[in-house]
Design an enzyme around this catalytic site. Sequence first.
Site, PDB file in Angstrom:
ATOM      1  N   TRP A  20      59.020 -43.965  -9.555  1.00 29.78           N
ATOM      2  CA  TRP A  20      60.316 -44.636  -9.634  1.00 29.78           C
ATOM      3  C   TRP A  20      61.205 -43.833 -10.573  1.00 29.78           C
ATOM      4  O   TRP A  20      60.786 -43.508 -11.686  1.00 29.78           O
ATOM      5  CB  TRP A  20      60.181 -46.078 -10.174  1.00 29.78           C
ATOM      6  CG  TRP A  20      61.522 -46.618 -10.554  1.00 29.78           C
ATOM      7  CD1 TRP A  20      62.528 -46.979  -9.709  1.00 29.78           C
ATOM      8  CD2 TRP A  20      62.030 -46.811 -11.890  1.00 29.78           C
ATOM      9  NE1 TRP A  20      63.629 -47.375 -10.436  1.00 29.78           N
ATOM     10  CE2 TRP A  20      63.347 -47.280 -11.762  1.00 29.78           C
ATOM     11  CE3 TRP A  20      61.495 -46.631 -13.163  1.00 29.78           C
ATOM     12  CZ2 TRP A  20      64.143 -47.577 -12.874  1.00 29.78           C
ATOM     13  CZ3 TRP A  20      62.279 -46.926 -14.274  1.00 29.78           C
ATOM     14  CH2 TRP A  20      63.591 -47.397 -14.116  1.00 29.78           C
ATOM     15  N   GLU A  60      59.322 -46.123  -5.057  1.00 28.65           N
ATOM     16  CA  GLU A  60      59.931 -47.418  -5.391  1.00 28.65           C
ATOM     17  C   GLU A  60      61.444 -47.304  -5.546  1.00 28.65           C
ATOM     18  O   GLU A  60      61.943 -46.610  -6.427  1.00 28.65           O
ATOM     19  CB  GLU A  60      59.321 -47.925  -6.713  1.00 28.65           C
ATOM     20  CG  GLU A  60      59.913 -49.244  -7.184  1.00 28.65           C
ATOM     21  CD  GLU A  60      59.355 -49.697  -8.535  1.00 28.65           C
ATOM     22  OE1 GLU A  60      58.723 -48.872  -9.230  1.00 28.65           O
ATOM     23  OE2 GLU A  60      59.573 -50.867  -8.887  1.00 28.65           O
ATOM     24  N   LYS A  69      65.367 -49.382  -5.811  1.00 30.25           N
ATOM     25  CA  LYS A  69      65.911 -50.598  -6.389  1.00 30.25           C
ATOM     26  C   LYS A  69      67.402 -50.685  -6.134  1.00 30.25           C
ATOM     27  O   LYS A  69      67.993 -49.770  -5.560  1.00 30.25           O
ATOM     28  CB  LYS A  69      65.557 -50.731  -7.868  1.00 30.25           C
ATOM     29  CG  LYS A  69      66.251 -49.789  -8.816  1.00 30.25           C
ATOM     30  CD  LYS A  69      65.692 -49.888 -10.243  1.00 30.25           C
ATOM     31  CE  LYS A  69      66.145 -51.089 -11.021  1.00 30.25           C
ATOM     32  NZ  LYS A  69      65.801 -50.995 -12.454  1.00 30.25           N
ATOM     33  N   ASP A 121      59.136 -53.848  -5.173  1.00 32.70           N
ATOM     34  CA  ASP A 121      59.213 -54.583  -6.440  1.00 32.70           C
ATOM     35  C   ASP A 121      60.050 -55.820  -6.166  1.00 32.70           C
ATOM     36  O   ASP A 121      61.188 -55.718  -5.692  1.00 32.70           O
ATOM     37  CB  ASP A 121      59.861 -53.688  -7.506  1.00 32.70           C
ATOM     38  CG  ASP A 121      59.936 -54.364  -8.862  1.00 32.70           C
ATOM     39  OD1 ASP A 121      60.425 -55.511  -8.932  1.00 32.70           O
ATOM     40  OD2 ASP A 121      59.531 -53.745  -9.871  1.00 32.70           O
ATOM     41  N   HIS A 138      63.767 -56.094  -7.081  1.00 39.52           N
ATOM     42  CA  HIS A 138      64.648 -54.974  -6.743  1.00 39.52           C
ATOM     43  C   HIS A 138      65.519 -55.180  -5.518  1.00 39.52           C
ATOM     44  O   HIS A 138      65.923 -54.227  -4.860  1.00 39.52           O
ATOM     45  CB  HIS A 138      63.822 -53.707  -6.569  1.00 39.52           C
ATOM     46  CG  HIS A 138      63.351 -53.169  -7.878  1.00 39.52           C
ATOM     47  ND1 HIS A 138      62.816 -51.915  -8.033  1.00 39.52           N
ATOM     48  CD2 HIS A 138      63.361 -53.717  -9.117  1.00 39.52           C
ATOM     49  CE1 HIS A 138      62.499 -51.716  -9.303  1.00 39.52           C
ATOM     50  NE2 HIS A 138      62.808 -52.806  -9.975  1.00 39.52           N
ATOM     51  N   HIS A 168      55.080 -54.382  -6.645  1.00 39.59           N
ATOM     52  CA  HIS A 168      55.319 -54.644  -8.056  1.00 39.59           C
ATOM     53  C   HIS A 168      55.729 -56.106  -8.120  1.00 39.59           C
ATOM     54  O   HIS A 168      56.880 -56.441  -7.890  1.00 39.59           O
ATOM     55  CB  HIS A 168      56.443 -53.748  -8.610  1.00 39.59           C
ATOM     56  CG  HIS A 168      55.945 -52.443  -9.121  1.00 39.59           C
ATOM     57  ND1 HIS A 168      56.734 -51.555  -9.800  1.00 39.59           N
ATOM     58  CD2 HIS A 168      54.701 -51.894  -9.086  1.00 39.59           C
ATOM     59  CE1 HIS A 168      56.015 -50.500 -10.141  1.00 39.59           C
ATOM     60  NE2 HIS A 168      54.779 -50.676  -9.712  1.00 39.59           N
ATOM     61  N   ASP A 195      67.228 -58.148 -12.466  1.00 39.32           N
ATOM     62  CA  ASP A 195      65.869 -57.605 -12.435  1.00 39.32           C
ATOM     63  C   ASP A 195      65.255 -57.739 -13.825  1.00 39.32           C
ATOM     64  O   ASP A 195      64.973 -56.757 -14.497  1.00 39.32           O
ATOM     65  CB  ASP A 195      65.959 -56.127 -11.990  1.00 39.32           C
ATOM     66  CG  ASP A 195      64.604 -55.463 -11.898  1.00 39.32           C
ATOM     67  OD1 ASP A 195      63.606 -56.183 -11.726  1.00 39.32           O
ATOM     68  OD2 ASP A 195      64.556 -54.218 -12.008  1.00 39.32           O
ATOM     69  N   ASP A 202      62.417 -58.917 -14.963  1.00 43.71           N
ATOM     70  CA  ASP A 202      60.987 -58.733 -15.174  1.00 43.71           C
ATOM     71  C   ASP A 202      60.347 -59.843 -15.991  1.00 43.71           C
ATOM     72  O   ASP A 202      59.556 -59.592 -16.904  1.00 43.71           O
ATOM     73  CB  ASP A 202      60.700 -57.344 -15.773  1.00 43.71           C
ATOM     74  CG  ASP A 202      60.990 -56.233 -14.782  1.00 43.71           C
ATOM     75  OD1 ASP A 202      60.312 -56.185 -13.745  1.00 43.71           O
ATOM     76  OD2 ASP A 202      61.910 -55.424 -15.017  1.00 43.71           O
ATOM     77  N   ASP A 253      54.441 -56.039 -12.267  1.00 38.28           N
ATOM     78  CA  ASP A 253      55.458 -55.336 -13.048  1.00 38.28           C
ATOM     79  C   ASP A 253      56.407 -56.329 -13.720  1.00 38.28           C
ATOM     80  O   ASP A 253      57.468 -56.636 -13.192  1.00 38.28           O
ATOM     81  CB  ASP A 253      56.250 -54.367 -12.151  1.00 38.28           C
ATOM     82  CG  ASP A 253      57.249 -53.533 -12.948  1.00 38.28           C
ATOM     83  OD1 ASP A 253      57.175 -53.539 -14.193  1.00 38.28           O
ATOM     84  OD2 ASP A 253      58.102 -52.866 -12.326  1.00 38.28           O
TER      85      ASP A 253
END
Length: 417
Positions: free
Chosen positions: A186, A225, A227, A258, A261, A285, A293, A295, A325
């Site tokens: 990424w 990956e 996003k 992810d 994303h 992820h 985003d 997380d 993630d």
Amino acid sequence: MNSNPLKQAYSIARQRYADLGIDTEAVLRQMQEFHLSLHCWQADDVKGFEVQAGALSGGIQSTGDFPGAARNIDELRSDILKAMSLIPGSHRLNLHEIYGDFQGKAVDRDQVTVQYFQSWIDWAKANNTKLDFNSTSFSHPKSGSLTLANPDKGIRDFWIEHTRRCREIADAMGQAQGDPCIMNLWVHDGCKDQSVNHMMYRHYLRESLDEIFRQKLPMMKDSLEGKVFGIGLESFTVGSHDFYTAYCSKNNIMQTIDTGHYHPTESPADKVSALLDFIPELMLHVSRPVRWDSDHVTIMDDPTQELFSEIVRAGALSRVHYGLDFFDGSINRIGAYVIGSRSAQKCMLRALLEPTRTISRYELAGEGYKVLALLEEAKALPWQAVYDEFCLRNNVPVGQDFINEIDSYVAQVISKR
Ligand code: RNT
Ligand code: ZN
């Protein structure tokens, strides 16, 4: 927790599912083979162990400063093992390049070699786990807003060299563990504001990737990956989902989904069946975006459930690699791992317990209401008794009992930091 009522609950659940044609024993065997790849970076808020480490950059952020983050490799290993001991089943560890065992040496990213990961390889072997890997293009003086897509050839070459070396490290890990190491790539490359050279940046990224992938390495697998945006890179992302979908399907490379994303109403779950006829495998992820985003720690929310259900319905269980993630610095970090991992497992368990074959028959017969009826009923079936049984068989705490274990680890270990 007293195991007698749990055993009784399981035997009732087993019967209840059997009535729908689901064999919970077979599902428990599948759960045992369902391996998450625990991301090392929740333990220390994505700091890593570089001697020359700077602040976290690349448009990602860990917010919060809850005490007790791992400060070095020993603390991180101890925290990961603690978390793993509270999660049923066996799981992999996903390392970023900045988590090398640099032994007090400033090793620049274009100088990294497998020697800095030998102790991780030994550790993984000793602890019966396998490693996955990530190149790290953020948190470095040359990170800026463009790395592999940088018009400056010197910067581009620096990151190509880094990524090339990371692939060799991943291959060595794969060889040592006798199982391919997945290397996720990424890069944050993008623009904060309006820009007119999108085609040029994407062309550079494509060229860099072509050069990186020229080397064939049998014991690692690449995954790309994309996003939507990063903090400070809001207006344009070179490696968007579309860019990598095109690149991966053309080059037969794995793609990473992810869950943070995509645009807020876009469904990551819907990507599974759209991609798997064109690309070989998927890496996940699993994360939780809250308004951005962010997380946050994975929970049993609808998007996560839908994602795992789509994988099972697609018959793609073994074509997906299950990375996590999230990185929340505002709560106990072992707790974050345990909650996120167990929630992901519960979503997978519910997906496996779905009476999909029966529902599919109804769907194909045009019996729409029965489809809806069974999907709704499945939500309230006693899957939780099956998860408790899974915990019991794996000798890990059932239900909220893991809280006590984390409390004593805090008292004995983390509070001394
Ligand atoms: C960033 C990506 C990426 C990182 C890790 C640390 O938005 O999700 O996967 O979170 O590499
Ligand atoms: Zn990610």
